[in-house]
Design a protein around this motif. Sequence first.
Motif, PDB file in Angstrom:
ATOM      1  N   ASP A 803      25.664 -11.412  16.973  1.00 27.56           N
ATOM      2  CA  ASP A 803      25.881 -12.836  17.264  1.00 27.56           C
ATOM      3  C   ASP A 803      26.957 -13.342  16.648  1.00 27.56           C
ATOM      4  N   LYS A 804      27.643 -12.580  15.381  1.00 28.53           N
ATOM      5  CA  LYS A 804      28.656 -13.199  14.899  1.00 28.53           C
ATOM      6  C   LYS A 804      29.819 -12.501  15.903  1.00 28.53           C
ATOM      7  N   ASP A 805      29.525 -11.908  16.720  1.00 27.72           N
ATOM      8  CA  ASP A 805      30.722 -11.115  17.305  1.00 27.72           C
ATOM      9  C   ASP A 805      31.746 -10.352  16.272  1.00 27.72           C
ATOM     10  N   MET A 806      31.377  -9.760  15.449  1.00 28.18           N
ATOM     11  CA  MET A 806      32.381  -9.161  14.307  1.00 28.18           C
ATOM     12  C   MET A 806      33.173  -8.160  14.932  1.00 28.18           C
ATOM     13  N   LYS A 807      34.290  -8.199  14.751  1.00 30.37           N
ATOM     14  CA  LYS A 807      35.166  -7.168  15.182  1.00 30.37           C
ATOM     15  C   LYS A 807      35.754  -6.205  14.065  1.00 30.37           C
ATOM     16  N   THR A 808      35.667  -6.739  12.965  1.00 24.43           N
ATOM     17  CA  THR A 808      36.144  -5.895  11.857  1.00 24.43           C
ATOM     18  C   THR A 808      34.904  -5.300  11.050  1.00 24.43           C
ATOM     19  N   ILE A 845      17.787   4.236  20.498  1.00 22.75           N
ATOM     20  CA  ILE A 845      19.308   3.775  20.666  1.00 22.75           C
ATOM     21  C   ILE A 845      19.587   3.828  22.092  1.00 22.75           C
ATOM     22  N   GLY A 846      20.069   2.584  22.484  1.00 21.96           N
ATOM     23  CA  GLY A 846      20.714   2.422  23.826  1.00 21.96           C
ATOM     24  C   GLY A 846      22.115   2.505  23.886  1.00 21.96           C
ATOM     25  N   SER A 847      22.580   2.566  25.257  1.00 22.18           N
ATOM     26  CA  SER A 847      24.116   2.376  25.185  1.00 22.18           C
ATOM     27  C   SER A 847      24.936   1.506  24.304  1.00 22.18           C
ATOM     28  N   PRO A 848      25.790   1.859  23.328  1.00 22.27           N
ATOM     29  CA  PRO A 848      26.275   0.875  22.639  1.00 22.27           C
ATOM     30  C   PRO A 848      27.166  -0.348  23.336  1.00 22.27           C
ATOM     31  N   THR A 849      27.055  -1.331  22.721  1.00 25.00           N
ATOM     32  CA  THR A 849      28.248  -2.581  23.388  1.00 25.00           C
ATOM     33  C   THR A 849      28.714  -3.090  22.080  1.00 25.00           C
ATOM     34  N   ASN A 850      29.146  -4.423  22.327  1.00 26.49           N
ATOM     35  CA  ASN A 850      29.603  -5.094  21.264  1.00 26.49           C
ATOM     36  C   ASN A 850      30.782  -4.459  20.563  1.00 26.49           C
ATOM     37  N   GLY A 851      31.463  -3.383  21.058  1.00 25.71           N
ATOM     38  CA  GLY A 851      32.591  -2.767  20.545  1.00 25.71           C
ATOM     39  C   GLY A 851      32.317  -1.603  19.702  1.00 25.71           C
ATOM     40  N   PHE A 852      31.227  -1.153  19.360  1.00 32.91           N
ATOM     41  CA  PHE A 852      31.065  -0.044  18.835  1.00 32.91           C
ATOM     42  C   PHE A 852      30.445   1.162  19.381  1.00 32.91           C
ATOM     43  N   SER A 853      30.811   2.100  19.014  1.00 29.82           N
ATOM     44  CA  SER A 853      30.592   3.340  19.829  1.00 29.82           C
ATOM     45  C   SER A 853      30.321   4.445  18.836  1.00 29.82           C
ATOM     46  N   THR A 890      38.101  -0.821  22.241  1.00 25.55           N
ATOM     47  CA  THR A 890      38.907  -2.089  21.897  1.00 25.55           C
ATOM     48  C   THR A 890      39.238  -2.237  20.598  1.00 25.55           C
ATOM     49  N   ASN A 891      38.309  -1.158  19.805  1.00 27.36           N
ATOM     50  CA  ASN A 891      38.408  -1.515  18.148  1.00 27.36           C
ATOM     51  C   ASN A 891      38.515   0.084  17.762  1.00 27.36           C
ATOM     52  N   LYS A 892      39.204   0.845  18.410  1.00 23.64           N
ATOM     53  CA  LYS A 892      39.075   2.119  18.152  1.00 23.64           C
ATOM     54  C   LYS A 892      39.442   2.524  16.597  1.00 23.64           C
ATOM     55  N   GLY A 893      38.928   3.375  15.973  1.00 15.84           N
ATOM     56  CA  GLY A 893      39.178   3.913  14.524  1.00 15.84           C
ATOM     57  C   GLY A 893      38.285   2.950  13.649  1.00 15.84           C
ATOM     58  N   SER A 894      37.719   1.978  13.724  1.00 11.93           N
ATOM     59  CA  SER A 894      36.983   1.296  12.507  1.00 11.93           C
ATOM     60  C   SER A 894      35.528   1.632  12.555  1.00 11.93           C
ATOM     61  N   SER A 895      34.802   1.558  11.376  1.00 11.85           N
ATOM     62  CA  SER A 895      33.421   1.773  11.392  1.00 11.85           C
ATOM     63  C   SER A 895      32.704   0.343  11.292  1.00 11.85           C
ATOM     64  N   VAL A 896      31.645   0.471  11.727  1.00 12.28           N
ATOM     65  CA  VAL A 896      30.707  -0.871  11.421  1.00 12.28           C
ATOM     66  C   VAL A 896      30.788  -1.318   9.920  1.00 12.28           C
ATOM     67  N   LEU A 897      30.584  -0.303   9.057  1.00 11.49           N
ATOM     68  CA  LEU A 897      30.801  -0.576   7.613  1.00 11.49           C
ATOM     69  C   LEU A 897      31.908   0.208   6.722  1.00 11.49           C
ATOM     70  N   ASP A 898      32.412  -0.280   6.296  1.00 11.85           N
ATOM     71  CA  ASP A 898      33.731   0.571   5.557  1.00 11.85           C
ATOM     72  C   ASP A 898      33.777   0.135   4.087  1.00 11.85           C
ATOM     73  N   LEU A 899      32.958   0.524   3.412  1.00 12.14           N
ATOM     74  CA  LEU A 899      32.609   0.186   1.960  1.00 12.14           C
ATOM     75  C   LEU A 899      33.390   1.027   0.899  1.00 12.14           C
ATOM     76  N   GLN A 900      34.202   1.784   1.531  1.00 10.17           N
ATOM     77  CA  GLN A 900      35.176   2.416   0.350  1.00 10.17           C
ATOM     78  C   GLN A 900      34.638   2.979  -0.560  1.00 10.17           C
ATOM     79  N   GLY A 901      33.262   3.478  -0.406  1.00  6.59           N
ATOM     80  CA  GLY A 901      32.626   4.064  -1.641  1.00  6.59           C
ATOM     81  C   GLY A 901      32.077   2.909  -2.697  1.00  6.59           C
ATOM     82  N   ASP A 902      33.088   2.397  -3.168  1.00  2.00           N
ATOM     83  CA  ASP A 902      32.851   1.388  -4.267  1.00  2.00           C
ATOM     84  C   ASP A 902      32.486   0.011  -3.942  1.00  2.00           C
ATOM     85  N   ASN A 903      32.534  -0.425  -2.694  1.00  2.10           N
ATOM     86  CA  ASN A 903      32.241  -1.644  -2.339  1.00  2.10           C
ATOM     87  C   ASN A 903      31.024  -2.067  -2.059  1.00  2.10           C
TER      88      ASN A 903
END
Length: 936
Positions: A803-808, A845-853, A890-903
């Motif tokens: 819904d928020k169309d999150m890219k990062t 789980i279906g085929s991912p859309t929304n920029g995540f794979s 479109t967003n290669k290399g990023s995760s849905v979550l990137d919490l760096q352990g501490d975040n």
Amino acid sequence: MQKLNSSDEISILEHDLDELKKSNIIVDDYYNTSTILRTRLERLLKERELRRSLKSYNEDVHSNGAIDSNIVDAQIITSKTETLPTEEELVNGVAANKVVRNGCERQDRRHSKQRLLVVANRLPVSAVRKGEACWQLEVSVGGLVSALLGITEFETRWVGWAGVNVPDEIGRKSLTESLAAKRCIPVFLDEDLVHLYYNGYCNNILWPLFHYLGLPHEDWLATICSFQSQFDAYKKANQMFADVVKEHYQEGDIVWCHDYHLMFLPKCLKEQNSNIKVGWFLHTPFPSSEIHRTMPSRSELLTAVLAADLVGFHTYDYARHFVSACTRILGLEGTPDGVEDQGRLTRVAAFPIGIDSDRFLRALQLPQVKNYIKEFEERFGGRKVMLGVDRLDMIKGIPQKLLAFEKFLEENPNWHDKVVLLQIAVPTRTDVPEYQKLTCQVHEIVGRINGRFGTLTTVPIHHLDRSLDFHALCALYAITDVALVTSLRDGMNLVSYEFVACQASKKGVLILSEFAGAAQSLGAGAILVNPWNVTEVAAAISYALNMPPDEREKRHNHNFMHVTTHTSQAWAETFVSELNDTVVEAQLRTTQIPPVLQTEHAHDRYLRSNNRLLILGFNATLTEPVNAPDKRVDQFKDRELKLHPELEEPLKRLCNDPKTTVVVLSGSHRSVLDKNFDDYNIWLAAEHGVFLRTANKKWIQNLPENIHMDWVESVKHVFEYFTERTPRSYFELRETSLVWNYKYADIEFGRLQAKDMLQHLWTGPISNASVEVVQGGRSVEVRANGVTKGAAISGILGQIIHDKDMKTPIDYVLCVGHFLPKDEDICTFFEPELPSAPTPTQSSIGSPTNGFSSSHSEERTRTKKHSVSTSFDSDNGWSISGGNVTMDSTNKGSSVLDLQGDNYFSCAVGRKQSTARYSLGSSADVVALLKKLAAD
Ligand SMILES: O=P(O)(O)OC[C@H]1O[C@H](O[C@H]2O[C@H](CO)[C@@H](O)[C@H](O)[C@H]2O)[C@H](O)[C@@H](O)[C@@H]1O
Ligand SMILES: O=c1ccn([C@@H]2O[C@H](COP(=O)(O)OP(=O)(O)O)[C@@H](O)[C@H]2O)c(=O)[nH]1
């Protein structure tokens, strides 16, 4: 004096073990076996065994003179003055005792005795001023002093009130010096304070209430009016004791607080230094919680005592009453081990006191005592001797005893000149009006009975308003045929123990009130009576006087065995060793409790991140606390969950921050969430996430639609049944669950009912239904299988991202809630190394859309990235599953979550044990945290 701290103790244990092994003493390898000791009992037994081995080892070594050592000073308080009745006995007796028990007792630097600070209102000696700087010290009378004098296992210091007002510096200095020679440390209380604290709050309020006597009748109005000033004085006096302890405390010391005078002391001490090992022991009964409830300061007193690590009572009943008072009045949890508050356990247990029986046995051999025995036998020759020894206190039931004796004489004229009752009534608390009245009353009854049954040469009752010296007392005990203890209530009553100890040859009979703590230990050998029933006591006197010798012997032997084995030394050793164990255990427990969330840290990380997700519980997280101690709840008003008013503003700010997404994830019905958050730009997940209200304020079903609800009617019947029978309980019927709540009901009754209910549910009509029964702190919930917050979060997250169309990636997650253990799967969901187990939605789980794979992120191991995948299912909507994920082309290399352990901040609110990373005490702390985050 060498001080011990825990690590010292461990290294000493290690060292001792080595020595034991070297000396061929076989001890299990403690360190190997300890790893497989699973229960508390196993561990304690092991440690005890080890201690015992060490003790006997030390004794052997010492008696062989293997270790270079110095002779230890006698620990016991002795007086140089001639007025002390027990001087010779104490000096000789204790020394002799030590020789008998320990061989030649010496001080070994490594095995030095543990330092013990005994803090009691009364010092073992009371001071009498003989000149400006000249003091006479007299041994104080009373069971507490008698028992504590018997403790020799520790390097003991006493802290207490010397029983005298010393306004001048010269007096204070000289008395402090005199007392120091006896290892006593005075607390100077001025006259006004003593009047309010000791005569007033201690002896006019606590004492009668703890002994079920009610407030003094005649001046009860005055008592009620002066209550607050007396209570303030009580707290002030307790603080003064704490201040003196602070001056003399050395790290590693054990501080053992005694009795009802010092209920505030544990709190004062822990406030000064939370590492002090504090024990508190009550020498009086602890009354039923119904009595304690009537006290205006009921909660403060309990809370202050609970600051101690270990709380001890004479009997299991008193301990049970105390735990009950804490659960009913403070709403805390009573467990078999004690009272729990926010994961902190105050251990509560029974430690029946005893006497130093050797001291009495030895005394009987002393010439002075033998002389007294001869003298008394001549004086009372030909008559049976009955004995009463009591402080002249209303709890001792002296008038009742006299009336029972009178009845016995009435009914047994043949005994008139054949029996005498010797009543030693030691004056006590003579400044308290109730005690003055009692003295007059007793004199009047004695006069009447002696007038009625006396002759020109004899009287049936010899009544003394004074104390006896120790030798005379022992002699009296020894020549007595029947001892009569008629306490209306008595913490223990050591007179009964002392009598038994001195009866080895005579084997006299003990008539003992069933309301004395001693009835639980000496009940088998004594004749137990209800002192209020004069007829029964009179009959018991007759039975005792006529008892055949073989029965007397059997009864005596039974009690003698108990008195000589359950000594004051054993009592003190057990208490102190339990206290040591309790502290070690508490340290182990705290390692299982998540640390308190450092809001500064959470805030700092929050500021540094760009795409934050806040997942907040509702009940007991964002609402006002309802069960603050002593808060009177309006159960109907408070039942309605309302957002904490202080949160309205900050929460709006957080919701409107474009870098922040806020989700309230609750078990509540959607209508409750709608009502509270209608005008917030917030995501709402109701019924543990089964329903989700999206940003455009539409409710959708997040968990599968095919939830079977055919069990609802049967569960509703069960809930109705228990609600009717449990006052102030209620139940909520939600769309996918039912919750029965007893948080406003009597806690103990509620728990019992809950147990019963669970039995019904597990074995009844729903036993085969597809439901789960979830136990809460004060609730029972029945919900459809597979519904948990952790199961719901993947769908919620997927929907948000979509819904928020999150890219990062989300780079900060704060998940705070008072979640049930079952729902804590939400905490583990975000843990980098612990992706949650597949959930029903995740299986689709279906085929991912929304920029995540789905793909692999090598960074995962390096940066501990949180790797979660999203998917869309035509039936179930969005879901996210644990695994390694990066964004699509479109967003290669990023995760849905990137919490760096501490975040990642998972935080349990008001829960003792949790899988969350952190904890917060209550919703008040959540308010403070969210305010802070919203401020920037
Ligand atoms: O110090 P006082 O005010 O003169 O009173 C004397 C003591 O009385 C109470 O003794 C209790 O302790 C005994 C030993 O545990 C027990 O056997 C007895 O049943 C209790 O009444 C009081 O608790 C002490 O603090 C006083 O010192
Ligand atoms: O003339 C007396 C009478 C009694 N006691 C002692 O006072 C204590 C009374 O203790 P108990 O537990 O029976 O009752 P308390 O007085 O503490 O309530 C016993 O150790 C007695 O030996 C004493 O020293 N001198």
